[in-house]
Design a protein around this motif. Sequence first.
Motif, PDB file in Angstrom:
ATOM      1  N   GLN A  37       0.832  -1.207   0.000  1.00  0.00           N
ATOM      2  CA  GLN A  37       0.000   0.000   0.000  1.00  0.00           C
ATOM      3  C   GLN A  37       0.869   1.260   0.000  1.00  0.00           C
ATOM      4  N   MET A  38       1.961   1.229   0.741  1.00  0.00           N
ATOM      5  CA  MET A  38       2.879   2.371   0.766  1.00  0.00           C
ATOM      6  C   MET A  38       3.438   2.632  -0.630  1.00  0.00           C
ATOM      7  N   LEU A  39       3.807   1.566  -1.337  1.00  0.00           N
ATOM      8  CA  LEU A  39       4.345   1.731  -2.693  1.00  0.00           C
ATOM      9  C   LEU A  39       3.284   2.337  -3.616  1.00  0.00           C
ATOM     10  N   THR A  40       2.048   1.900  -3.482  1.00  0.00           N
ATOM     11  CA  THR A  40       0.958   2.456  -4.285  1.00  0.00           C
ATOM     12  C   THR A  40       0.772   3.937  -3.962  1.00  0.00           C
ATOM     13  N   HIS A  41       0.775   4.266  -2.679  1.00  0.00           N
ATOM     14  CA  HIS A  41       0.644   5.652  -2.218  1.00  0.00           C
ATOM     15  C   HIS A  41       1.754   6.525  -2.828  1.00  0.00           C
ATOM     16  N   PRO A  85      -6.983  12.557   1.064  1.00  0.00           N
ATOM     17  CA  PRO A  85      -7.902  11.450   0.762  1.00  0.00           C
ATOM     18  C   PRO A  85      -7.609  10.706  -0.541  1.00  0.00           C
ATOM     19  N   ASN A  86      -7.207  11.423  -1.591  1.00  0.00           N
ATOM     20  CA  ASN A  86      -6.967  10.758  -2.875  1.00  0.00           C
ATOM     21  C   ASN A  86      -5.652   9.964  -2.900  1.00  0.00           C
ATOM     22  N   PHE A  87      -4.882  10.007  -1.814  1.00  0.00           N
ATOM     23  CA  PHE A  87      -3.642   9.233  -1.733  1.00  0.00           C
ATOM     24  C   PHE A  87      -3.728   8.113  -0.692  1.00  0.00           C
ATOM     25  N   ILE A  88      -4.897   7.925  -0.100  1.00  0.00           N
ATOM     26  CA  ILE A  88      -5.084   6.844   0.876  1.00  0.00           C
ATOM     27  C   ILE A  88      -5.354   5.551   0.118  1.00  0.00           C
ATOM     28  N   VAL A  89      -4.622   4.510   0.501  1.00  0.00           N
ATOM     29  CA  VAL A  89      -4.772   3.194  -0.125  1.00  0.00           C
ATOM     30  C   VAL A  89      -5.197   2.220   0.969  1.00  0.00           C
TER      31      VAL A  89
END
Length: 150
Positions: A37-41, A85-89
Motif C-alpha cells: 500500500q505504501m508503494l501504491t501511495h 484522501p486521494n492518496f489513501i490506499v
Amino acid sequence: MEIKNMFDKQAFEEIQQRLQNLTIHHQRQWGKMTAAQMLTHCKEAYKVPLTSKPLKRNPISYIGWLFRPILYNSKPYRQSLPTAPNFIVKDERDFEKEKAEMLSITKAFHEKGAAGVGDKVHPFFGKMTAEQWGKSMWKHLDHHLRQFGA
C-alpha cells in the motif's frame, strides 16, 4: 537531515537500491499501510508531476504555497501525518507488482529531468520549481522507505 534531489544521479541510484532491497517482509515502524500500500501511495504521488493533465485544486490550496517549504526543507516529516484522501490506499495490493511499478515511475521521474517537471503545479502547494519537485519527491519517498526500515 540532508535532503537530496531525485534529479541527482547518486540520490536516484540510492533510492532505487533502497526500493530493490524492500521486501514484503519489511514491517512498518508506524502508520497503517502495508509495504504494498505504501508503494501504491508513493506511486500516486509521483504521478502528480509526471502527468500532463492539470489536477483540480481545492479552494483552500490557494494558500498552500505558505506551507510548501515543509515539502523540501531539512526537517523530517513527522510520523503518522494525515494523508490527502486521494492518496489513501486501503485495499490489498500485489507487492511485487507495486514495487516494479514504483521502480519504473521513479526512473521515469529522474529521466524526465528538471526541465520536464519544473512547470508542474502541485494541487495543494501550487507552482513549484524543478528543485522543489526533486527534493520533495525524494523526501516523501525517503520518509516512507524509513517507515519500513529500508
